[in-house]
Design a protein around this motif. Structure first.
Motif, PDB file in Angstrom:
ATOM      1  N   GLU A  92       0.851  -1.201   0.000  1.00 57.88           N
ATOM      2  CA  GLU A  92       0.000   0.000   0.000  1.00 57.88           C
ATOM      3  C   GLU A  92       0.872   1.231   0.000  1.00 57.88           C
ATOM      4  O   GLU A  92       1.975   1.214   0.560  1.00 57.88           O
ATOM      5  N   LYS A  93       0.303   2.290  -0.586  1.00 59.20           N
ATOM      6  CA  LYS A  93       1.068   3.537  -0.637  1.00 59.20           C
ATOM      7  C   LYS A  93       0.940   4.286   0.684  1.00 59.20           C
ATOM      8  O   LYS A  93      -0.041   4.140   1.405  1.00 59.20           O
ATOM      9  N   ASP A  94       1.961   5.091   0.937  1.00 61.13           N
ATOM     10  CA  ASP A  94       1.986   5.983   2.112  1.00 61.13           C
ATOM     11  C   ASP A  94       1.694   5.258   3.433  1.00 61.13           C
ATOM     12  O   ASP A  94       0.858   5.659   4.239  1.00 61.13           O
ATOM     13  N   LEU A  95       2.403   4.178   3.601  1.00 60.19           N
ATOM     14  CA  LEU A  95       2.243   3.451   4.871  1.00 60.19           C
ATOM     15  C   LEU A  95       2.840   4.265   6.015  1.00 60.19           C
ATOM     16  O   LEU A  95       3.885   4.882   5.864  1.00 60.19           O
ATOM     17  N   PRO A  96       2.176   4.268   7.144  1.00 57.92           N
ATOM     18  CA  PRO A  96       2.767   4.982   8.294  1.00 57.92           C
ATOM     19  C   PRO A  96       3.999   4.247   8.831  1.00 57.92           C
ATOM     20  O   PRO A  96       4.186   3.065   8.559  1.00 57.92           O
ATOM     21  N   LEU A  97       4.791   4.973   9.567  1.00 55.51           N
ATOM     22  CA  LEU A  97       6.004   4.379  10.124  1.00 55.51           C
ATOM     23  C   LEU A  97       5.644   3.543  11.370  1.00 55.51           C
ATOM     24  O   LEU A  97       4.583   3.689  11.964  1.00 55.51           O
ATOM     25  N   VAL A  98       6.564   2.677  11.680  1.00 57.06           N
ATOM     26  CA  VAL A  98       6.444   1.954  12.958  1.00 57.06           C
ATOM     27  C   VAL A  98       7.725   2.149  13.732  1.00 57.06           C
ATOM     28  O   VAL A  98       8.787   2.382  13.144  1.00 57.06           O
ATOM     29  N   ASN A  99       7.631   2.036  15.058  1.00 55.44           N
ATOM     30  CA  ASN A  99       8.842   2.136  15.884  1.00 55.44           C
ATOM     31  C   ASN A  99       9.366   0.721  16.061  1.00 55.44           C
ATOM     32  O   ASN A  99       8.744  -0.096  16.746  1.00 55.44           O
ATOM     33  N   ALA A 100      10.524   0.465  15.412  1.00 60.41           N
ATOM     34  CA  ALA A 100      10.985  -0.920  15.434  1.00 60.41           C
ATOM     35  C   ALA A 100      12.486  -1.006  15.204  1.00 60.41           C
ATOM     36  O   ALA A 100      13.146  -0.030  14.871  1.00 60.41           O
ATOM     37  N   ASP A 101      13.003  -2.261  15.430  1.00 64.43           N
ATOM     38  CA  ASP A 101      14.412  -2.553  15.139  1.00 64.43           C
ATOM     39  C   ASP A 101      14.453  -3.172  13.738  1.00 64.43           C
ATOM     40  O   ASP A 101      14.015  -4.325  13.560  1.00 64.43           O
ATOM     41  N   PRO A 102      14.942  -2.476  12.732  1.00 59.27           N
ATOM     42  CA  PRO A 102      14.874  -2.965  11.342  1.00 59.27           C
ATOM     43  C   PRO A 102      15.651  -4.270  11.146  1.00 59.27           C
ATOM     44  O   PRO A 102      15.231  -5.121  10.362  1.00 59.27           O
ATOM     45  N   GLU A 103      16.760  -4.436  11.868  1.00 57.17           N
ATOM     46  CA  GLU A 103      17.551  -5.663  11.748  1.00 57.17           C
ATOM     47  C   GLU A 103      16.712  -6.878  12.124  1.00 57.17           C
ATOM     48  O   GLU A 103      16.659  -7.882  11.436  1.00 57.17           O
ATOM     49  N   LYS A 104      16.037  -6.751  13.301  1.00 59.35           N
ATOM     50  CA  LYS A 104      15.242  -7.859  13.817  1.00 59.35           C
ATOM     51  C   LYS A 104      14.056  -8.143  12.893  1.00 59.35           C
ATOM     52  O   LYS A 104      13.702  -9.305  12.657  1.00 59.35           O
ATOM     53  N   LEU A 105      13.451  -7.052  12.366  1.00 64.60           N
ATOM     54  CA  LEU A 105      12.320  -7.228  11.455  1.00 64.60           C
ATOM     55  C   LEU A 105      12.793  -7.943  10.181  1.00 64.60           C
ATOM     56  O   LEU A 105      12.108  -8.841   9.670  1.00 64.60           O
ATOM     57  N   GLY A 106      13.983  -7.602   9.732  1.00 57.97           N
ATOM     58  CA  GLY A 106      14.571  -8.258   8.548  1.00 57.97           C
ATOM     59  C   GLY A 106      14.738  -9.741   8.811  1.00 57.97           C
ATOM     60  O   GLY A 106      14.456 -10.584   7.940  1.00 57.97           O
ATOM     61  N   GLN A 107      15.197 -10.056   9.991  1.00 58.94           N
ATOM     62  CA  GLN A 107      15.393 -11.461  10.390  1.00 58.94           C
ATOM     63  C   GLN A 107      14.081 -12.233  10.278  1.00 58.94           C
ATOM     64  O   GLN A 107      14.047 -13.363   9.777  1.00 58.94           O
ATOM     65  N   ILE A 108      12.971 -11.584  10.763  1.00 60.05           N
ATOM     66  CA  ILE A 108      11.651 -12.235  10.678  1.00 60.05           C
ATOM     67  C   ILE A 108      11.283 -12.482   9.212  1.00 60.05           C
ATOM     68  O   ILE A 108      10.883 -13.596   8.828  1.00 60.05           O
ATOM     69  N   ILE A 109      11.403 -11.442   8.430  1.00 61.09           N
ATOM     70  CA  ILE A 109      10.983 -11.536   7.019  1.00 61.09           C
ATOM     71  C   ILE A 109      11.771 -12.638   6.298  1.00 61.09           C
ATOM     72  O   ILE A 109      11.209 -13.454   5.564  1.00 61.09           O
TER      73      ILE A 109
END
Lengths: 121, 637
Positions: free
Chosen positions: B517-534
């Motif tokens: 989706e366009k213009d998704l709001p931001l989230v407060n997160a650790d991008p490294e850890k989120l990458g690991q999940i993905i």
């Protein structure tokens, strides 16, 4: 020509065993599950079985060992447990099931070859 | 004696009553005796005064009589009131003494004299002497049986003639008595002849006294030989008096008194003295009727008073005993009720005495008792409550302990399972590494084989590395430390796209499709850890599907930024679905036999998502594919 059955779900392990034992006059049979192993044993009557314990499917290595050792037709087959289950309890359980020997992964191909040589001759 | 069963009330009343009766009787007796004594004393003093005056009059006359001879005696006798003349005539009828001296020596011519001398008895009659009417009494004078003369006494008849017949008799008797006593005395002893006049006087005194003094009922005068010389009872004159009183006075007593209750008389005996010389005894009996009447009046009055006293004492005993006993009885009653368990009982005694103090102490005790009981009740209630509470707490903590125990047992099982699986998962690639490297080192191999084996070694090294990474992650997560999140506002779509690049491998037959989706709001997160999940999720999607599209979506739902990854793989059974986030849980099926993995990926993913306050969810259908999605809260400045 002696028949050796290698039962392991890991193809790389089966291939390793096959390559290791390729220098001798041996026929190497493959099975990746317990059921498959039992089927092959009934048809081929191998002399030695290298039997993994943790395998996918209904039967694990313990079950297979127990069944074979409980069957008069197959009880004389020399069964070597070849498993990553390296704890003492695992080994004792395997021997209790009738296994003749217990090899813990990772193993040395040379040692395995020596062992098989001793058994066959 | 007094029964033990007697109540304190009866005892007190009885003892008080007895005491009062005793005091009453005692006082009555004392006053009675006192009264009696004072009566007696007054009577005695009266009597003794009378006696003394009598004595004085008697002795004074005797003193005079001592001085005279027979003539003087006669003359003295002549002076006796009512006496006309007195003559003493011897047995030869010669006048030896006479009132009229000139007649001494004459021969008496009176026939009565000769008659008396002759016959020896008392003769009397009327006569005329010197032209005057007289009453003559002639009495023989005797010594023993011998008549040595006569006494002639002439009494004047003036009074006699004037008086009535009744008095005449009395006067006649008087006259005959006078003459008789004179004669008796004279004849009793010649020596005592001179006393005759005196004796007559005394007798007359005695007569008069007994007659005129009403209180005197009896008089007796005794000489020193115990002979009665005068008495109201003339018959006794000349007799020997031998009663107690006379003897006592003879023996030297000054006074002797006696009461004769029957005769109601009070007799007083006193000595008759002339100077120091003892002459005889005067014994006077006084009428004691008054005394006895008085005494009985006193006695009756005393009895009345005593009776009233006893009655009043009885009333008083009750009156006095009741205020003492009533509070005690009340207290006893209250104590009984208290003892039977009614702790609300209070004594209503308000007196200021010991009983009041006792009641106060009792009330205090009852209050303390009630308070103690209340405290005990309260305490036992509290205790009960506490016990119940503690029991509940214990039950709860037991339950918690059981939960913990179960958790621990599970954890222990999980741990040993973990050990077993971990060792298996590590040993399997190690087997490849060790085995093939040994073959490479010890066997003559073709180039093709060498390449193949080195490829195995490389593959398994990567696998091993990943396993080690996962194990380290899970171990950090487990120990809840050293698994830091570096939080910052992150665009989730960017993280997704960046990681998808690693999986762009067309040889696997998979196609990765993104729908962002366009213009998704931001989230407060650790991008490294989120990458690991993905990466983990994509890895799974590829491993468990033979090919087909893998659709990755990024969208906003319920205020969350979500990513979903859908494959067209083998799917997960409903039995397995709830457990796929458990550590080391791997779906074991024919189709998954060749698929390697630690079973840690989803477990780690879930932990990371939940650490971001997010949610992870899985939907699957056997044979059709699996969709795993997770969402993180929209970041707010």
């Amino acid at each position: 020509m002696k028949k050796i059955l290698i039962v392991d779900d890991e193809e790389k392990v089966r291939k390793l065993v096959e390559v290791t034992l390729s220098v001798g006059e041996l026929e190497i049979l493959h099975a990746s599950t317990g059921d498959e192993a039992l089927e092959i044993v009934r048809g081929e009557k191998p002399d030695v079985i290298l039997l993994d314990i943790m395998m996918p499917g209904k039967l694990d290595g313990y079950d297979v060992c127990k069944l074979l050792k409980g069957d008069p037709d197959t009880k004389d087959i020399y069964i070597i447990m070849l498993t990553a289950k390296g704890q003492q309890v695992d080994k004792e359980k395997g021997l209790a099931m009738g296994a003749d020997d217990y090899f813990i992964k990772p193993f040395s191909p040379m040692e395995l070859m020596d062992k098989i040589d001793n058994i066959i001759t | 004696m007094l029964s033990v069963k007697m109540g304190i009330r009866t005892k007190i009343i009885a003892s008080m009553f007895l005491l009062l009766v005793f005091i009453g009787l005692l006082s009555f007796w004392v006053s009675y005796m006192h009264e009696k004594k004072s009566l007696l004393t007054s009577m005695q003093s009266n009597a003794s005064i009378l006696n003394r005056s009598l004595i004085i009059s008697v002795t004074s006359r005797r003193t005079i009589a001592d001085k005279v001879n027979l003539q003087t005696l006669v003359e003295e006798l002549s002076l006796t009131e009512g006496v006309f003349g007195v003559w003493v005539i011897d047995n030869s009828s010669r006048v030896t003494s006479a009132t009229f001296r000139e007649q001494v020596g004459e021969v008496a011519s009176l026939p009565m004299v000769s008659e008396c001398l002759e016959k020896g008895y008392y003769v009397s009659g009327f006569d005329t002497k010197m032209g005057e009417e007289v009453y003559v009494a002639v009495y023989p004078l005797k010594k023993g049986d011998r008549i040595f003369g006569v006494l002639e006494v002439a009494f004047e008849l003036r009074g006699y003639l004037r008086s009535g017949s009744r008095d005449r008799i009395r006067l006649l008797a008087q006259m005959s008595r006078d003459s008789r006593i004179m004669a008796e005395s004279l004849s009793y002893s010649i020596k005592n002849m001179r006393d005759v006049n005196e004796l007559v006087h005394i007798q007359r005194l005695v007569d008069r006294l007994t007659r005129e003094a009403e209180i005197i009922s009896r008089i007796m005068i005794v000489d020193d030989n115990s002979r009665i010389i005068a008495a109201n009872d003339l018959n006794r004159v000349g007799m020997i008096a031998d009663d107690k009183g006379v003897r006592a006075i003879m023996n030297g007593a000054d006074i002797y008194t006696r009461l004769f209750p029957r005769e109601k008389m009070y007799m007083v005996d006193m000595p008759l003295r002339a100077g120091d010389e003892f002459k005889g005894v005067v014994s006077v009996s006084y009428d004691a009727t008054n005394y006895y009447t008085h005494l009985s009046e006193i006695f009756q009055f005393g009895l009345l008073i005593s009776g009233m006293g006893i009655l009043m004492g009885l009333l008083l005993s009750f009156q006095v005993a009741n205020p003492i006993i009533k509070p005690i009885q009340r207290l006893t009653e209250v104590t009984k009720r208290l003892a039977s368990g009614d702790l609300s009982q209070r004594a209503t005694v308000t007196s200021k005495d010991e009983v009041g103090t006792l009641a106060g102490a009792f009330n205090q005790m009852a209050l303390d008792l009630a308070r103690s009981k209340e405290e005990i009740d309260q305490y036992s209630k509290t205790l009960e409550k506490k016990v119940r509470q503690r029991t509940r707490e214990l039950e709860i903590s037991n339950q918690q302990l059981r939960v913990i125990q179960n958790e621990l047992m599970e954890a222990s099982i999980v741990k040993s399972e973990f050990m077993s699986i971990a060792s298996h998962e590590l040993r399997t690639p190690m087997t490849t590494l060790l085995g093939y490297s040994e073959l490479l080192l010890t066997r003559p191999l073709s180039e093709t084989q060498k390449k193949e084996f080195l490829g195995f070694i490389n593959e398994e090294s990567i696998r091993l590395s990943k396993i080690v990474d996962d194990l380290l992650d899970i171990s950090r997560i487990e120990s809840q430390k050293d698994f830091p999140f570096v939080m910052k506002p992150v665009q989730l779509a960017e993280v997704l796209e960046k990681n998808i690049k690693f999986f762009s491998r067309p040889e696997t037959g998979h196609r990765i499709v993104t729908e962002i989706e366009k213009d998704l709001p931001l989230v407060n997160a650790d991008p490294e850890k989120l990458g690991q999940i993905i990466k983990n999720l994509l890895d799974n999607a590829i491993k468990y599907s033979a090919g087909g599209d893998i659709v990755c979506k990024a969208f906003v739902k319920d205020n969350m930024v979500c990513i979903s990854i859908r494959d067209q793989g083998i799917g997960i059974s409903q039995d397995d679905l709830p457990r796929i986030f458990d550590k080391f849980y791997r779906v074991e099926r024919q189709e998954t036999a060749r698929i390697t993995g630690t079973g840690l990926g989803l477990s780690i993913a879930k932990y990371i998502v939940e650490s971001h306050n997010g949610k992870i969810d899985v939907k699957s259908e056997l044979g059709k594919g699996t969709t795993i999605s997770f969402g993180l809260p929209v970041f707010k400045d």
